[in-house]
Structures are given as structure tokens and as C-alpha cells.
Design a protein around this motif. Structure first.
Motif, PDB file in Angstrom:
ATOM      1  N   MET A   1      -3.246  18.294  22.931  1.00 44.34           N
ATOM      2  CA  MET A   1      -2.347  19.427  23.184  1.00 44.34           C
ATOM      3  C   MET A   1      -2.799  20.165  24.459  1.00 44.34           C
ATOM      4  O   MET A   1      -3.978  20.434  24.626  1.00 44.34           O
ATOM      5  N   LYS A   2      -1.830  20.469  25.317  1.00 43.59           N
ATOM      6  CA  LYS A   2      -2.149  21.170  26.573  1.00 43.59           C
ATOM      7  C   LYS A   2      -1.633  22.610  26.477  1.00 43.59           C
ATOM      8  O   LYS A   2      -0.425  22.830  26.344  1.00 43.59           O
ATOM      9  N   LEU A   3      -2.562  23.553  26.528  1.00 42.35           N
ATOM     10  CA  LEU A   3      -2.189  24.958  26.336  1.00 42.35           C
ATOM     11  C   LEU A   3      -2.508  25.817  27.563  1.00 42.35           C
ATOM     12  O   LEU A   3      -3.625  25.759  28.089  1.00 42.35           O
ATOM     13  N   GLY A   4      -1.530  26.597  28.005  1.00 40.49           N
ATOM     14  CA  GLY A   4      -1.768  27.549  29.091  1.00 40.49           C
ATOM     15  C   GLY A   4      -2.230  28.868  28.502  1.00 40.49           C
ATOM     16  O   GLY A   4      -1.712  29.301  27.474  1.00 40.49           O
ATOM     17  N   VAL A   5      -3.217  29.484  29.126  1.00 42.09           N
ATOM     18  CA  VAL A   5      -3.702  30.794  28.664  1.00 42.09           C
ATOM     19  C   VAL A   5      -3.432  31.787  29.791  1.00 42.09           C
ATOM     20  O   VAL A   5      -3.932  31.619  30.906  1.00 42.09           O
ATOM     21  N   PHE A   6      -2.612  32.770  29.496  1.00 42.22           N
ATOM     22  CA  PHE A   6      -2.207  33.726  30.534  1.00 42.22           C
ATOM     23  C   PHE A   6      -2.643  35.128  30.121  1.00 42.22           C
ATOM     24  O   PHE A   6      -2.008  35.771  29.284  1.00 42.22           O
ATOM     25  N   GLY A   7      -3.767  35.567  30.672  1.00 42.88           N
ATOM     26  CA  GLY A   7      -4.305  36.885  30.342  1.00 42.88           C
ATOM     27  C   GLY A   7      -3.859  37.925  31.368  1.00 42.88           C
ATOM     28  O   GLY A   7      -3.514  37.595  32.494  1.00 42.88           O
ATOM     29  N   GLY A   8      -3.882  39.170  30.940  1.00 44.23           N
ATOM     30  CA  GLY A   8      -3.545  40.254  31.866  1.00 44.23           C
ATOM     31  C   GLY A   8      -3.436  41.564  31.128  1.00 44.23           C
ATOM     32  O   GLY A   8      -3.533  41.607  29.892  1.00 44.23           O
ATOM     33  N   THR A   9      -3.226  42.620  31.903  1.00 47.58           N
ATOM     34  CA  THR A   9      -3.018  43.912  31.239  1.00 47.58           C
ATOM     35  C   THR A   9      -1.575  44.007  30.736  1.00 47.58           C
ATOM     36  O   THR A   9      -1.302  44.680  29.754  1.00 47.58           O
ATOM     37  N   PHE A  10      -0.663  43.335  31.437  1.00 48.53           N
ATOM     38  CA  PHE A  10       0.768  43.386  31.098  1.00 48.53           C
ATOM     39  C   PHE A  10       1.178  44.837  30.828  1.00 48.53           C
ATOM     40  O   PHE A  10       1.611  45.192  29.742  1.00 48.53           O
ATOM     41  N   ASN A  11       1.103  45.632  31.875  1.00 48.42           N
ATOM     42  CA  ASN A  11       1.227  47.091  31.761  1.00 48.42           C
ATOM     43  C   ASN A  11       2.381  47.632  32.597  1.00 48.42           C
ATOM     44  O   ASN A  11       2.138  48.381  33.521  1.00 48.42           O
ATOM     45  N   PRO A  12       3.647  47.260  32.327  1.00 49.42           N
ATOM     46  CA  PRO A  12       4.137  46.401  31.261  1.00 49.42           C
ATOM     47  C   PRO A  12       4.406  44.973  31.756  1.00 49.42           C
ATOM     48  O   PRO A  12       4.379  44.713  32.964  1.00 49.42           O
ATOM     49  N   ILE A  13       4.712  44.081  30.808  1.00 48.53           N
ATOM     50  CA  ILE A  13       5.116  42.708  31.164  1.00 48.53           C
ATOM     51  C   ILE A  13       6.475  42.775  31.881  1.00 48.53           C
ATOM     52  O   ILE A  13       7.295  43.642  31.582  1.00 48.53           O
ATOM     53  N   HIS A  14       6.672  41.875  32.854  1.00 45.73           N
ATOM     54  CA  HIS A  14       7.936  41.889  33.616  1.00 45.73           C
ATOM     55  C   HIS A  14       8.336  40.457  33.979  1.00 45.73           C
ATOM     56  O   HIS A  14       7.608  39.495  33.654  1.00 45.73           O
ATOM     57  N   TYR A  15       9.472  40.312  34.672  1.00 46.47           N
ATOM     58  CA  TYR A  15       9.976  38.968  34.990  1.00 46.47           C
ATOM     59  C   TYR A  15       9.058  38.185  35.928  1.00 46.47           C
ATOM     60  O   TYR A  15       9.115  36.960  35.935  1.00 46.47           O
ATOM     61  N   GLY A  16       8.221  38.859  36.709  1.00 43.00           N
ATOM     62  CA  GLY A  16       7.243  38.140  37.547  1.00 43.00           C
ATOM     63  C   GLY A  16       6.307  37.333  36.661  1.00 43.00           C
ATOM     64  O   GLY A  16       6.080  36.140  36.887  1.00 43.00           O
ATOM     65  N   HIS A  17       5.780  37.960  35.607  1.00 37.43           N
ATOM     66  CA  HIS A  17       4.885  37.267  34.669  1.00 37.43           C
ATOM     67  C   HIS A  17       5.629  36.127  33.961  1.00 37.43           C
ATOM     68  O   HIS A  17       5.095  35.032  33.796  1.00 37.43           O
ATOM     69  N   LEU A  18       6.838  36.421  33.516  1.00 36.95           N
ATOM     70  CA  LEU A  18       7.578  35.434  32.702  1.00 36.95           C
ATOM     71  C   LEU A  18       7.947  34.202  33.523  1.00 36.95           C
ATOM     72  O   LEU A  18       7.898  33.079  33.035  1.00 36.95           O
ATOM     73  N   ARG A  19       8.280  34.399  34.792  1.00 32.96           N
ATOM     74  CA  ARG A  19       8.588  33.244  35.662  1.00 32.96           C
ATOM     75  C   ARG A  19       7.339  32.386  35.873  1.00 32.96           C
ATOM     76  O   ARG A  19       7.413  31.165  35.893  1.00 32.96           O
ATOM     77  N   VAL A  20       6.193  33.030  36.058  1.00 33.29           N
ATOM     78  CA  VAL A  20       4.937  32.274  36.211  1.00 33.29           C
ATOM     79  C   VAL A  20       4.748  31.377  34.991  1.00 33.29           C
ATOM     80  O   VAL A  20       4.531  30.170  35.103  1.00 33.29           O
ATOM     81  N   ALA A  21       4.865  31.955  33.802  1.00 33.72           N
ATOM     82  CA  ALA A  21       4.636  31.198  32.564  1.00 33.72           C
ATOM     83  C   ALA A  21       5.628  30.041  32.456  1.00 33.72           C
ATOM     84  O   ALA A  21       5.249  28.910  32.139  1.00 33.72           O
TER      85      ALA A  21
END
Ligand code: ATP
Length: 218
Positions: A1-21
Motif C-alpha cells: 500500500m502506498k500512502l501519502g502523508v500530508f502534515g501542516g497547520t491547515f490554519n485553515p485548509i484551502h484549495y491550494g492544499h487540496l490540489r496538492v493532495a
């Protein structure tokens, strides 16, 4: 299984983060992206919303994507949490999985200031993604990587979409051009303080949560 781990403050989460994922998941064929919102720091930071709110907002944002999961590992910890501990716990939760630690250029450059950085770069493969206003060429000074500057320049100019090489730790590092989304959490917080609209910068559910709970207003 290949899992991505995306850490951050997400203060707040936005579309920039979601597009990366989304782009990382699609390009590397990962089974899942695990978002790991950070916990509350020991010293209160007035700019940082409570970990409970940031965690809930990430849950709301991730809920519509079957490949997205949200971990409460860091948010539930009473004391300060470190990425090395998070990765070790994830290894125990998903034995046999291969982990890809996702970081923007700015975050990867900052790793020497993190807790036990040498150990961190040996615990996972790294995906370093482009971010507007940051340049891959700055990775030339990273102590964990030896790389030709021209390759980094080609990534900055989008002449090269991906580049895979080895970190000095022996782990893989993949540098990846992501379609630029020039949204930052800092910019969103500024808009809220000025009582301006944040529509279309983040999912509607997150916008409603911020309004209902009056976060970032002062
Ligand atoms: P702030 O603006 O509050 O400093 P941030 O977005 O820099 O927030 P985090 O929420 O901790 O900080 O970011 C998590 C990760 O997402 C980091 O690796 C960061 O580089 C990356 N990131 C954030 N925004 C973008 C974006 N618009 N494009 C690409 N990567 C991003």
C-alpha cells in the motif's frame, strides 16, 4: 500500500492544499492521502486556531474524497508533536505500507529546523511540490540532497514536470510541479480580519464552519 502523508497547520485548509493532495495521489497512484493537522503548540499562538477547529475543518474538506483520510495523531497529543513520531506511529498503524511525506518547497527547506531531521528523512520517501513564490532552485542548499541546479531550474520553469532522485539518507525524493494555486492560509486569515469574503478559496463547508465558530476574526 502506498500512502501519502500530508502534515501542516491547515490554519485553515484551502484549495491550494487540496490540489496538492489530489495531484500527488493521481500522479503517483497512491492508495490514500492522510492529512495530519498539527496539534496545539505549548505556547499559545494567537494566529493559530485551536487544533480541534483545524482538525474538524480538514475533516470537512476531506469528506468528499474517498482517497482522503484525516489523522488525529497530532491533534490529540497533549504535548508537542513531531513529524518523526507521527511517521513512526503511522508505520505501526499500517505495517508494510510505503509512506510518501508530502511537503511544499518552503516546508522542505525548513526541515533542518525540525526535531531530529536526519531521522525524519530516513523514515519516508519525500514528495516536494511546487508552490507559487517558492523556487525549486532553493533546494540546492538542502543538506539532505545533492542535485544539479539546472534540473531544479527546469522544474521552476515547468520544462520538467517531475524529477526523482535519492536523498543522502537513501530514500527517494520526487520533486513535482503542481498546477499553481496561489492561495495561502495567511491570505485567508487576513481577509477574514478585514471582514472580506473568502468564498471560492476553500470548500463551502469550511467557510461555513469558520463563520459559525467566528474563527480568525480578531
Ligand atoms: P500559512 O499561510 O498559515 O503559513 P501554510 O499554507 O504555509 O500556511 P501549512 O498549512 O502548514 O502552512 O501548509 C501545509 C503544507 O502545504 C506545506 O508543506 C506547504 O508548503 C503546502 N502548501 C500550502 N499552501 C500551498 C499552495 N497554495 N500550493 C502548494 N503547496 C502549498
Amino acid at each position: 500500500m502506498k500512502l501519502g502523508v500530508f502534515g501542516g497547520t491547515f490554519n485553515p485548509i484551502h484549495y491550494g492544499h487540496l490540489r496538492v493532495a489530489e495531484e500527488v495521489k493521481e500522479k503517483l497512484g497512491l492508495n490514500k492521502i492522510i492529512f495530519v493537522p498539527s496539534g496545539n503548540p505549548p505556547l499559545k499562538d494567537t494566529e493559530l486556531a485551536d487544533a480541534k477547529h483545524r482538525y474538524r475543518m480538514v475533516r470537512l474538506a476531506a469528506s468528499k474524497n474517498h482517497s482522503f483520510a484525516v489523522s488525529d495523531i497530532e491533534y490529540k497529543k497533549k504535548d508537542k508533536s513531531y513529524s518523526v513520531d507521527t511517521l513512526e506511529r503511522l508505520h505501526r498503524i499500517y505495517p508494510g505500507a510505503r509512506f510518501y511525506f508530502i511537503a511544499g518547497i518552503d516546508a522542505f527547506i525548513d526541515i533542518p529546523n525540525w526535531w531530529q531531521p536526519e531521522r525524519l528523512v530516513s523514515l519516508a520517501d519525500f514528495i516536494v511540490v511546487s508552490r507559487p513564490a517558492f523556487k525549486f532552485v532553493s533546494l540546492a542548499s538542502s543538506p539532505y540532497l545533492k542535485i544539479n541546479k539546472n534540473i531544479l531550474k527546469n522544474l521552476d520553469d515547468a520544462k520538467l514536470q517531475n524529477y526523482k532522485t535519492k536523498l543522502k539518507s537513501g530514500r527517494d525524493i520526487i520533486m513535482m510541479y503542481i498546477m499553481p494555486v496561489e492561495i495561502s492560509a495567511t491570505g485567508i486569515r487576513k481577509l477574514i480580519k478585514r471582514r472580506k469574503s473568502i468564498k471560492y478559496l476553500l470548500p463551502e463547508e469550511v467557510e461555513s464552519y469558520i463563520i459559525t465558530h467566528k474563527i480568525y476574526r480578531s
